[in-house]
Design an enzyme around this catalytic site. Structure first.
Site, PDB file in Angstrom:
ATOM      1  N   ASP A 135       0.871  -1.189   0.000  1.00  0.00           N
ATOM      2  CA  ASP A 135       0.000   0.000   0.000  1.00  0.00           C
ATOM      3  C   ASP A 135       0.896   1.222   0.000  1.00  0.00           C
ATOM      4  O   ASP A 135       2.133   1.098   0.015  1.00  0.00           O
ATOM      5  CB  ASP A 135      -0.904  -0.014   1.254  1.00  0.00           C
ATOM      6  CG  ASP A 135      -2.219   0.724   1.051  1.00  0.00           C
ATOM      7  OD1 ASP A 135      -2.165   1.960   0.877  1.00  0.00           O
ATOM      8  OD2 ASP A 135      -3.279   0.087   1.065  1.00  0.00           O
ATOM      9  N   ASP A 174       3.629   1.687  -4.499  1.00  0.00           N
ATOM     10  CA  ASP A 174       2.636   2.401  -5.309  1.00  0.00           C
ATOM     11  C   ASP A 174       2.382   1.509  -6.524  1.00  0.00           C
ATOM     12  O   ASP A 174       3.263   1.327  -7.362  1.00  0.00           O
ATOM     13  CB  ASP A 174       3.182   3.765  -5.728  1.00  0.00           C
ATOM     14  CG  ASP A 174       2.199   4.517  -6.632  1.00  0.00           C
ATOM     15  OD1 ASP A 174       1.306   3.878  -7.227  1.00  0.00           O
ATOM     16  OD2 ASP A 174       2.347   5.745  -6.743  1.00  0.00           O
ATOM     17  N   VAL A 175       1.183   0.957  -6.601  1.00  0.00           N
ATOM     18  CA  VAL A 175       0.933  -0.079  -7.611  1.00  0.00           C
ATOM     19  C   VAL A 175       0.981   0.444  -9.047  1.00  0.00           C
ATOM     20  O   VAL A 175       1.031  -0.347  -9.991  1.00  0.00           O
ATOM     21  CB  VAL A 175      -0.421  -0.789  -7.359  1.00  0.00           C
ATOM     22  CG1 VAL A 175      -0.394  -1.573  -6.063  1.00  0.00           C
ATOM     23  CG2 VAL A 175      -1.594   0.206  -7.397  1.00  0.00           C
ATOM     24  N   ASN A 190      -5.804  -5.109  -5.691  1.00  0.00           N
ATOM     25  CA  ASN A 190      -7.039  -4.566  -5.121  1.00  0.00           C
ATOM     26  C   ASN A 190      -7.025  -3.056  -4.903  1.00  0.00           C
ATOM     27  O   ASN A 190      -8.070  -2.449  -4.724  1.00  0.00           O
ATOM     28  CB  ASN A 190      -7.255  -5.327  -3.783  1.00  0.00           C
ATOM     29  CG  ASN A 190      -8.272  -4.702  -2.895  1.00  0.00           C
ATOM     30  OD1 ASN A 190      -9.460  -4.893  -3.101  1.00  0.00           O
ATOM     31  ND2 ASN A 190      -7.841  -3.939  -1.892  1.00  0.00           N
ATOM     32  N   TYR A 244     -13.161   5.314 -13.673  1.00  0.00           N
ATOM     33  CA  TYR A 244     -13.262   4.167 -12.756  1.00  0.00           C
ATOM     34  C   TYR A 244     -13.954   2.998 -13.456  1.00  0.00           C
ATOM     35  O   TYR A 244     -13.452   1.862 -13.432  1.00  0.00           O
ATOM     36  CB  TYR A 244     -14.039   4.601 -11.513  1.00  0.00           C
ATOM     37  CG  TYR A 244     -14.204   3.537 -10.458  1.00  0.00           C
ATOM     38  CD1 TYR A 244     -13.182   3.274  -9.552  1.00  0.00           C
ATOM     39  CD2 TYR A 244     -15.380   2.796 -10.350  1.00  0.00           C
ATOM     40  CE1 TYR A 244     -13.326   2.307  -8.563  1.00  0.00           C
ATOM     41  CE2 TYR A 244     -15.538   1.833  -9.363  1.00  0.00           C
ATOM     42  CZ  TYR A 244     -14.509   1.589  -8.473  1.00  0.00           C
ATOM     43  OH  TYR A 244     -14.656   0.634  -7.499  1.00  0.00           O
ATOM     44  N   LYS A 293     -12.425  -0.652 -14.381  1.00  0.00           N
ATOM     45  CA  LYS A 293     -12.964  -1.879 -13.796  1.00  0.00           C
ATOM     46  C   LYS A 293     -13.447  -2.840 -14.882  1.00  0.00           C
ATOM     47  O   LYS A 293     -13.303  -4.061 -14.757  1.00  0.00           O
ATOM     48  CB  LYS A 293     -14.092  -1.546 -12.806  1.00  0.00           C
ATOM     49  CG  LYS A 293     -13.610  -0.780 -11.580  1.00  0.00           C
ATOM     50  CD  LYS A 293     -12.565  -1.573 -10.795  1.00  0.00           C
ATOM     51  CE  LYS A 293     -12.129  -0.916  -9.505  1.00  0.00           C
ATOM     52  NZ  LYS A 293     -11.152  -1.691  -8.749  1.00  0.00           N
ATOM     53  N   THR A 298     -16.841   0.173   3.523  1.00  0.00           N
ATOM     54  CA  THR A 298     -15.442   0.399   3.898  1.00  0.00           C
ATOM     55  C   THR A 298     -15.259   1.902   4.103  1.00  0.00           C
ATOM     56  O   THR A 298     -16.225   2.668   4.004  1.00  0.00           O
ATOM     57  CB  THR A 298     -14.482  -0.083   2.786  1.00  0.00           C
ATOM     58  OG1 THR A 298     -14.720   0.720   1.621  1.00  0.00           O
ATOM     59  CG2 THR A 298     -14.681  -1.545   2.454  1.00  0.00           C
TER      60      THR A 298
HETATM   61  N1  NAD Z   1     -16.193  -0.356  -1.060  1.00  0.00           N
HETATM   62  C1  NAD Z   1     -16.983  -0.512  -2.105  1.00  0.00           C
HETATM   63  O1  NAD Z   1     -18.196  -0.220  -2.041  1.00  0.00           O
HETATM   64  C2  NAD Z   1     -16.436  -1.093  -3.391  1.00  0.00           C
HETATM   65  C3  NAD Z   1     -17.338  -1.398  -4.418  1.00  0.00           C
HETATM   66  C4  NAD Z   1     -16.847  -1.924  -5.598  1.00  0.00           C
HETATM   67  C5  NAD Z   1     -15.492  -2.144  -5.757  1.00  0.00           C
HETATM   68  N2  NAD Z   1     -14.644  -1.805  -4.760  1.00  0.00           N
HETATM   69  C6  NAD Z   1     -13.229  -2.049  -5.006  1.00  0.00           C
HETATM   70  O2  NAD Z   1     -12.656  -2.685  -3.881  1.00  0.00           O
HETATM   71  C7  NAD Z   1     -11.268  -2.346  -3.795  1.00  0.00           C
HETATM   72  C8  NAD Z   1     -10.941  -1.901  -2.390  1.00  0.00           C
HETATM   73  O3  NAD Z   1     -11.774  -0.813  -2.043  1.00  0.00           O
HETATM   74  P1  NAD Z   1     -12.059  -0.416  -0.531  1.00  0.00           P
HETATM   75  O4  NAD Z   1     -13.489  -0.052  -0.471  1.00  0.00           O
HETATM   76  O5  NAD Z   1     -11.515  -1.445   0.351  1.00  0.00           O
HETATM   77  O6  NAD Z   1     -11.227   0.950  -0.452  1.00  0.00           O
HETATM   78  P2  NAD Z   1     -10.230   1.536   0.659  1.00  0.00           P
HETATM   79  O7  NAD Z   1     -10.119   2.993   0.345  1.00  0.00           O
HETATM   80  O8  NAD Z   1     -10.668   1.141   2.014  1.00  0.00           O
HETATM   81  O9  NAD Z   1      -8.853   0.803   0.336  1.00  0.00           O
HETATM   82  C9  NAD Z   1      -8.110   1.126  -0.802  1.00  0.00           C
HETATM   83  C10 NAD Z   1      -6.637   1.050  -0.458  1.00  0.00           C
HETATM   84  O10 NAD Z   1      -5.873   1.268  -1.659  1.00  0.00           O
HETATM   85  C11 NAD Z   1      -4.733   2.029  -1.286  1.00  0.00           C
HETATM   86  N3  NAD Z   1      -4.151   2.700  -2.452  1.00  0.00           N
HETATM   87  C12 NAD Z   1      -4.634   3.765  -3.120  1.00  0.00           C
HETATM   88  N4  NAD Z   1      -3.801   4.101  -4.119  1.00  0.00           N
HETATM   89  C13 NAD Z   1      -2.763   3.225  -4.073  1.00  0.00           C
HETATM   90  C14 NAD Z   1      -1.584   3.057  -4.837  1.00  0.00           C
HETATM   91  N5  NAD Z   1      -1.284   3.868  -5.873  1.00  0.00           N
HETATM   92  N6  NAD Z   1      -0.743   2.040  -4.531  1.00  0.00           N
HETATM   93  C15 NAD Z   1      -1.016   1.213  -3.487  1.00  0.00           C
HETATM   94  N7  NAD Z   1      -2.126   1.332  -2.724  1.00  0.00           N
HETATM   95  C16 NAD Z   1      -2.982   2.323  -3.010  1.00  0.00           C
HETATM   96  C17 NAD Z   1      -5.255   3.011  -0.240  1.00  0.00           C
HETATM   97  O11 NAD Z   1      -4.213   3.578   0.536  1.00  0.00           O
HETATM   98  C18 NAD Z   1      -6.189   2.115   0.564  1.00  0.00           C
HETATM   99  O12 NAD Z   1      -5.510   1.488   1.638  1.00  0.00           O
HETATM  100  C19 NAD Z   1     -11.029  -1.283  -4.876  1.00  0.00           C
HETATM  101  O13 NAD Z   1     -10.457  -1.896  -6.011  1.00  0.00           O
HETATM  102  C20 NAD Z   1     -12.405  -0.763  -5.202  1.00  0.00           C
HETATM  103  O14 NAD Z   1     -12.522  -0.284  -6.503  1.00  0.00           O
HETATM  104  C21 NAD Z   1     -15.066  -1.286  -3.573  1.00  0.00           C
END
Ligand code: NAD
Length: 250
Positions: A37, A63-64, A90, A154, A158, A188
């Site tokens: 992360d 940083d991914v 993720n 986005y 996706k 989240t």
């Molecule tokens: N929460 C939802 O409702 C939801 C719905 C559909 C899809 N998603 C997907 O689930 C996944 C996780 O989402 P979440 O809700 O847990 O979000 P979150 O914000 O809780 O977690 C995302 C994490 O990604 C990290 N991050 C951001 N940019 C980064 C980078 N360049 N390199 C490394 N890390 C990085 C952030 O620091 C954070 O810890 C994402 O791919 C999101 O698109 C979430």
């Protein structure tokens, strides 16, 4: 269940939400988890929590969207004498903006973090995954298939994630499985800024009448990562409480 004994798993975006839940779940089933992360303090804390619970975990900044960072992450796992058997890609970036409000730099950033990162992650760990006959799981979204205002980059990233995952699934099929999970509304940190009333509307839009929990996506990820999913590759597993199938007409 201890489905991941002797397995090393890399989880990106592991400092919070779904990634943290995935890291905890994989560790609880025996995996050594490398949490990647850019939120260092939060990532270290999740890793420490896992270790306190008796699991094996290490936080590494990555940083991914950076090829160099993936390379460094790989070097780090090699230094630990690990061959990675599970990659859960993720992490994500998003800024609400319709097409007319989104500039090229914003588009590039979302595509780099949400889509290019999957390619970089798959390429970086392909050798390990082939050696271990491992599994790669991408977190996509229901946005891959549905249009919601404010999500052009986005949604494109996706949708691209689902399409991208199908490619290595056929290219490296005998040895490595590549799948995606498509979460719907999952409670989240990203929901922190959403008003209670809007959360209720999103919950009501699901067939199950509630927002999902990060753990509920993590169990789908663990399933796809495990031998329980041995004949599943190139697939999209929707984890949305029936959000995609519930439609109302008057
Ligand atoms: N929460 C939802 O409702 C939801 C719905 C559909 C899809 N998603 C997907 O689930 C996944 C996780 O989402 P979440 O809700 O847990 O979000 P979150 O914000 O809780 O977690 C995302 C994490 O990604 C990290 N991050 C951001 N940019 C980064 C980078 N360049 N390199 C490394 N890390 C990085 C952030 O620091 C954070 O810890 C994402 O791919 C999101 O698109 C979430």
């Amino acid at each position: 269940m201890q489905r991941f004994t002797d397995t090393t798993a890399v989880v990106t975006g592991a400092a919070s939400g779904i990634g943290a839940a995935s890291a905890r779940r994989l560790a609880s089933e025996g995996a050594t988890v490398i949490l990647a992360d850019i939120a260092d303090a939060a990532g270290e804390k999740v890793a420490e929590d896992i270790r306190q619970a008796g699991g094996s975990a290490l936080y590494v900044r990555c940083d991914v969207s950076s090829e160099e960072d993936w390379h460094r992450l790989h070097e780090r796992t090699r230094a630990l004498l690990c061959r990675v058997g599970v990659v859960h890609s993720n992490a994500f970036a998003h800024r609400d903006a319709a097409v007319h409000d989104l500039d090229g730099a914003g588009w590039d950033r979302e595509l780099a973090v949400n889509l290019k990162a999957l390619f970089l992650g798959a390429r970086t760990f392909l050798g390990d995954l082939r050696e271990t006959r491992g599994a790669f799981i991408a977190t996509s979204s229901v946005h891959a298939h549905f249009g919601l205002p404010g999500y052009p980059a986005y949604a494109a990233s996706k949708g691209g994630a689902c399409a991208l995952v199908r490619q290595p699934a056929v290219e490296y099929g005998p040895n490595v499985r590549f799948n995606s999970v498509l979460p719907g509304p999952i409670l989240t940190e990203v929901w922190d800024a959403v008003a209670e009333e809007d959360r209720r509307l999103s919950a009501d839009a699901t067939a199950l009448g509630r927002l999902g929990a990060a753990d509920e996506v993590a169990s789908a990820v663990a399933f796809l990562a495990s031998e329980d999913a041995a004949y599943i590759t190139g697939a999209e597993l929707v984890v949305d409480g029936g959000w995609s199938v519930k439609k109302e007409s008057k």
